[in-house]
Every structure is written in structure tokens, then in C-alpha cells.
Design a protein around this motif. Structure first.
Motif, PDB file in Angstrom:
ATOM      1  N   GLY A  91      75.296  34.409   1.545  1.00 52.97           N
ATOM      2  CA  GLY A  91      76.559  34.773   1.570  1.00 52.97           C
ATOM      3  C   GLY A  91      77.003  36.366   1.708  1.00 52.97           C
ATOM      4  N   CYS A  92      75.949  36.681   3.442  1.00 60.15           N
ATOM      5  CA  CYS A  92      75.822  37.587   4.084  1.00 60.15           C
ATOM      6  C   CYS A  92      77.411  38.032   3.745  1.00 60.15           C
ATOM      7  CB  CYS A  92      74.792  37.919   5.197  1.00 60.15           C
ATOM      8  SG  CYS A  92      74.180  39.383   5.847  1.00 60.15           S
ATOM      9  N   GLN A  93      77.806  39.329   3.176  1.00 63.23           N
ATOM     10  CA  GLN A  93      79.007  39.900   3.640  1.00 63.23           C
ATOM     11  C   GLN A  93      79.491  40.844   4.125  1.00 63.23           C
ATOM     12  OE1 GLN A  93      81.795  38.756   1.733  1.00 63.23           O
ATOM     13  NE2 GLN A  93      79.618  37.397   0.458  1.00 63.23           N
ATOM     14  N   ILE A  94      78.762  41.194   5.640  1.00 60.28           N
ATOM     15  CA  ILE A  94      78.790  42.378   6.854  1.00 60.28           C
ATOM     16  C   ILE A  94      80.178  42.075   7.381  1.00 60.28           C
ATOM     17  CG2 ILE A  94      78.586  43.206   8.742  1.00 60.28           C
ATOM     18  CD1 ILE A  94      76.716  43.029   6.570  1.00 60.28           C
ATOM     19  N   THR A  95      81.496  42.798   6.680  1.00 59.59           N
ATOM     20  CA  THR A  95      82.865  42.871   8.073  1.00 59.59           C
ATOM     21  C   THR A  95      82.329  43.559   8.724  1.00 59.59           C
ATOM     22  OG1 THR A  95      83.396  44.868   6.456  1.00 59.59           O
ATOM     23  CG2 THR A  95      83.659  42.804   5.754  1.00 59.59           C
ATOM     24  N   ASP A  96      83.756  44.257   9.354  1.00 60.71           N
ATOM     25  CA  ASP A  96      84.273  45.222  10.745  1.00 60.71           C
ATOM     26  C   ASP A  96      83.590  46.623  10.365  1.00 60.71           C
ATOM     27  OD1 ASP A  96      85.109  43.061  12.679  1.00 60.71           O
ATOM     28  OD2 ASP A  96      87.206  43.919  12.113  1.00 60.71           O
ATOM     29  N   GLU A  97      83.549  46.537   9.260  1.00 60.77           N
ATOM     30  CA  GLU A  97      83.506  48.577   8.260  1.00 60.77           C
ATOM     31  C   GLU A  97      81.282  48.610   8.603  1.00 60.77           C
ATOM     32  OE1 GLU A  97      82.985  51.376   4.704  1.00 60.77           O
ATOM     33  OE2 GLU A  97      84.400  49.387   4.549  1.00 60.77           O
ATOM     34  N   GLY A  98      81.108  47.331   8.529  1.00 61.56           N
ATOM     35  CA  GLY A  98      79.574  47.162   8.653  1.00 61.56           C
ATOM     36  C   GLY A  98      79.175  47.490   9.964  1.00 61.56           C
ATOM     37  N   LEU A  99      80.067  46.544  10.717  1.00 59.22           N
ATOM     38  CA  LEU A  99      79.329  46.470  12.356  1.00 59.22           C
ATOM     39  C   LEU A  99      79.680  48.760  12.785  1.00 59.22           C
ATOM     40  CD1 LEU A  99      80.767  42.896  13.815  1.00 59.22           C
ATOM     41  CD2 LEU A  99      78.262  43.794  13.013  1.00 59.22           C
ATOM     42  N   TYR A 100      81.101  48.979  12.250  1.00 53.03           N
ATOM     43  CA  TYR A 100      81.437  50.090  12.337  1.00 53.03           C
ATOM     44  C   TYR A 100      80.543  50.854  12.170  1.00 53.03           C
ATOM     45  CZ  TYR A 100      85.459  49.887  14.693  1.00 53.03           C
ATOM     46  OH  TYR A 100      86.894  49.605  15.872  1.00 53.03           O
ATOM     47  N   LYS A 101      79.447  50.810  11.233  1.00 56.02           N
ATOM     48  CA  LYS A 101      78.611  51.738  11.138  1.00 56.02           C
ATOM     49  C   LYS A 101      77.477  51.389  11.526  1.00 56.02           C
ATOM     50  CE  LYS A 101      80.609  52.490   6.591  1.00 56.02           C
ATOM     51  NZ  LYS A 101      79.997  52.216   4.992  1.00 56.02           N
ATOM     52  N   ILE A 102      76.907  50.355  11.757  1.00 53.05           N
ATOM     53  CA  ILE A 102      75.991  50.025  12.682  1.00 53.05           C
ATOM     54  C   ILE A 102      76.187  50.397  13.882  1.00 53.05           C
ATOM     55  CG2 ILE A 102      74.122  47.393  13.541  1.00 53.05           C
ATOM     56  CD1 ILE A 102      74.944  46.475  11.049  1.00 53.05           C
ATOM     57  N   SER A 103      76.764  50.557  14.902  1.00 56.20           N
ATOM     58  CA  SER A 103      77.589  51.034  16.073  1.00 56.20           C
ATOM     59  C   SER A 103      77.345  52.379  15.802  1.00 56.20           C
ATOM     60  CB  SER A 103      78.874  51.016  16.159  1.00 56.20           C
ATOM     61  OG  SER A 103      79.680  51.499  16.001  1.00 56.20           O
ATOM     62  N   SER A 104      77.166  53.348  15.156  1.00 54.67           N
ATOM     63  CA  SER A 104      76.871  54.724  15.414  1.00 54.67           C
ATOM     64  C   SER A 104      74.990  54.525  15.426  1.00 54.67           C
ATOM     65  CB  SER A 104      77.558  55.707  14.279  1.00 54.67           C
ATOM     66  OG  SER A 104      76.343  54.929  12.310  1.00 54.67           O
ATOM     67  N   ALA A 105      74.311  53.671  15.168  1.00 56.29           N
ATOM     68  CA  ALA A 105      72.586  53.786  15.066  1.00 56.29           C
ATOM     69  C   ALA A 105      72.094  54.531  16.490  1.00 56.29           C
ATOM     70  CB  ALA A 105      72.287  52.467  14.575  1.00 56.29           C
ATOM     71  N   LYS A 106      71.159  55.047  15.749  1.00 52.41           N
ATOM     72  CA  LYS A 106      70.512  55.416  17.486  1.00 52.41           C
ATOM     73  C   LYS A 106      70.010  54.383  18.344  1.00 52.41           C
ATOM     74  CE  LYS A 106      69.818  59.954  15.863  1.00 52.41           C
ATOM     75  NZ  LYS A 106      68.411  60.451  15.792  1.00 52.41           N
ATOM     76  N   CYS A 107      69.573  53.036  17.595  1.00 52.09           N
ATOM     77  CA  CYS A 107      68.484  52.283  18.393  1.00 52.09           C
ATOM     78  C   CYS A 107      69.646  51.451  19.110  1.00 52.09           C
ATOM     79  CB  CYS A 107      68.422  51.341  17.044  1.00 52.09           C
ATOM     80  SG  CYS A 107      68.729  50.729  15.843  1.00 52.09           S
ATOM     81  N   VAL A 108      70.882  51.851  18.726  1.00 58.92           N
ATOM     82  CA  VAL A 108      72.262  50.149  19.037  1.00 58.92           C
ATOM     83  C   VAL A 108      72.366  50.440  20.556  1.00 58.92           C
ATOM     84  CG1 VAL A 108      74.063  49.602  19.907  1.00 58.92           C
ATOM     85  CG2 VAL A 108      73.376  50.582  17.628  1.00 58.92           C
ATOM     86  N   SER A 109      71.991  51.009  21.712  1.00 56.27           N
ATOM     87  CA  SER A 109      71.688  50.993  22.747  1.00 56.27           C
ATOM     88  C   SER A 109      70.134  50.411  23.890  1.00 56.27           C
ATOM     89  CB  SER A 109      71.491  52.631  23.287  1.00 56.27           C
ATOM     90  OG  SER A 109      70.769  53.381  23.440  1.00 56.27           O
TER      91      SER A 109
END
Length: 231
Positions: A91-109
């Protein structure tokens, strides 16, 4: 005597350079162990941080993770190339809030592969936020989610390097989103459409745009001209 031995062993560990400590920590597969190691002392914390910074792959599949802990680990992995936060039996509880936070990571690009398979708690908002910053993305799995054409429009406009995408059972995606995706992502080689509610004429149209496109699991049917029912 045992106490003296423990002190000597502790002293030996303390003499390890941070680089070697980071390498040892990189062998840990449990995120719980990483968290515990990070709390031992400042040197061990630096070792954990250096270990994460050198990782090119992170997979949370099979772990019970939440938005905050997942984002914290991804943000520390500066050299990350492949990210897997698929739903698991735990039951991985990832939501839009998590994706928003992850999107700010330097590695995403620099991410070339992302899997969000089966994450029922995410919507177009979170997916759009993430993929709009993943310009190097080549492989994407968003099967088993409730995304709509809005996510595909964002992928089409923001991920020109995309080669494969899985839309397994994405039943809110329509012909419009698929057409936009194939028109814009000219390097697209494979698309998984199993379980989608899209008429066969749409897939024939996609092949007219990109004849070499592999539409799984029905490409071989289309190639021989069979007419399939609506999926």
C-alpha cells in the motif's frame, strides 16, 4: 572484556573515511535501515547522504512509503536516472502532494525512467507537475491510474525523448490524448494500451501517424487487418 572489544570495534568503524562508509551504506536495501544509519551520528548521516547522492536507481516498490519520506529520499538522490514508486501489496501511499514535492528534486530533469504504476491516489495535477519537469524521460509507466487526456497532453508537450509508455487500463484516456501523444512524441516506439476503452480505429490512426509504433498487445492483429472490438 567484551565491553573493551566493543569499544575497539566502534573505534575501527569511526576511522572509516566517509567515501568508504557511503559505499557500505549503499549496499543496504532497506529504507528503514538507511533512516536508522542516518541517525547514528553526523558522520554516518553524511555517509547516507553521499550514498543516496550517488544512486542512479531508486525503487520503492514493495515498501510502505508516504509522500514526505519518498520525496525526501528522491531529493537527496542527485544523480538519479530511474525512479520506481509503483503501488505494491503493502500500500504505497503516494498522492499528488508527493509528486509535487518530488518534482522539485534536482534529479527530475535527468530522469530517463519513471514508474507510477497502480498509484490510485494520484491525479492529472500531480502527474502533470512531475512530467512537465522530466525533459529527459524515455520510459514512463502510468498504468492502473486514473489519469485523463490532460496528463497525455502534458507528456506530449514536455517529454520529447519518450520511447515507451504504459497506459495499462487507463480507462479515462481517449483518442484525443493518444493522437496528441503520438503526434508530438516522434521517438515513441512502444505503447501499452491493454484494458483501455478506445476503438480499434484509433489504433489504426496512430499507425498511420507512426507506422513503426508497437501498440501492445494488439499490433499483430492490426497488421493483418483484423477488426477488434472496442477495448
Amino acid at each position: 572484556m567484551e565491553r573493551k572489544g566493543e569499544i575497539v570495534a566502534e573505534a575501527e568503524i569511526e576511522r572509516l573515511p566517509v567515501d568508504l562508509l557511503a559505499h557500505i551504506i549503499s549496499l543496504l536495501s532497506s529504507f528503514r535501515d538507511l533512516a536508522q544509519a542516518s541517525g547514528v551520528c553526523r558522520k554516518w548521516r553524511r555517509g547516507v547522504e553521499q550514498s543516496l547522492a550517488s544512486r542512479e536507481r531508486l525503487s520503492f516498490s514493495g515498501w510502505k512509503m508516504d509522500d514526505a519520506s519518498t520525496a525526501r529520499l528522491v531529493c537527496a538522490a542527485y544523480n538519479l536516472k530511474e525512479l520506481n514508486i509503483s503501488q505494491s501489496c503493502w500500500g504505497c501511499q503516494i498522492t499528488d502532494e508527493g509528486l509535487y514535492k518530488i518534482s522539485s528534486a534536482k534529479c527530475v530533469s535527468n530522469l530517463t525512467s519513471i514508474s507510477l504504476w497502480g498509484l490510485a491516489g494520484i491525479t492529472d495535477k500531480g502527474v502533470i507537475q512531475l512530467v512537465s519537469r522530466a525533459m529527459s524521460l524515455q520510459n514512463l509507466n502510468i498504468g492502473g491510474t486514473f489519469i485523463t487526456d490532460e496528463s497525455l497532453y502534458a507528456i506530449a508537450n514536455g517529454c520529447p525523448q519518450l520511447k515507451t509508455i504504459s497506459l495499462w487500463s487507463c480507462r479515462h484516456v481517449t483518442e484525443s490524448g493518444l493522437n496528441m501523444l503520438v503526434n508530438k512524441c516522434r521517438r515513441l516506439e512502444s505503447i501499452n494500451v491493454w484494458g483501455m476503452r478506445v476503438p480499434v480505429d484509433c489504433f489504426i490512426s496512430l499507425l498511420s501517424i507512426s507506422p513503426a509504433l508497437q501498440i501492445k498487445p494488439i499490433s499483430h492483429h492490426l497488421n493483418i487487418g483484423n477488426q477488434l472490438p472496442v477495448l
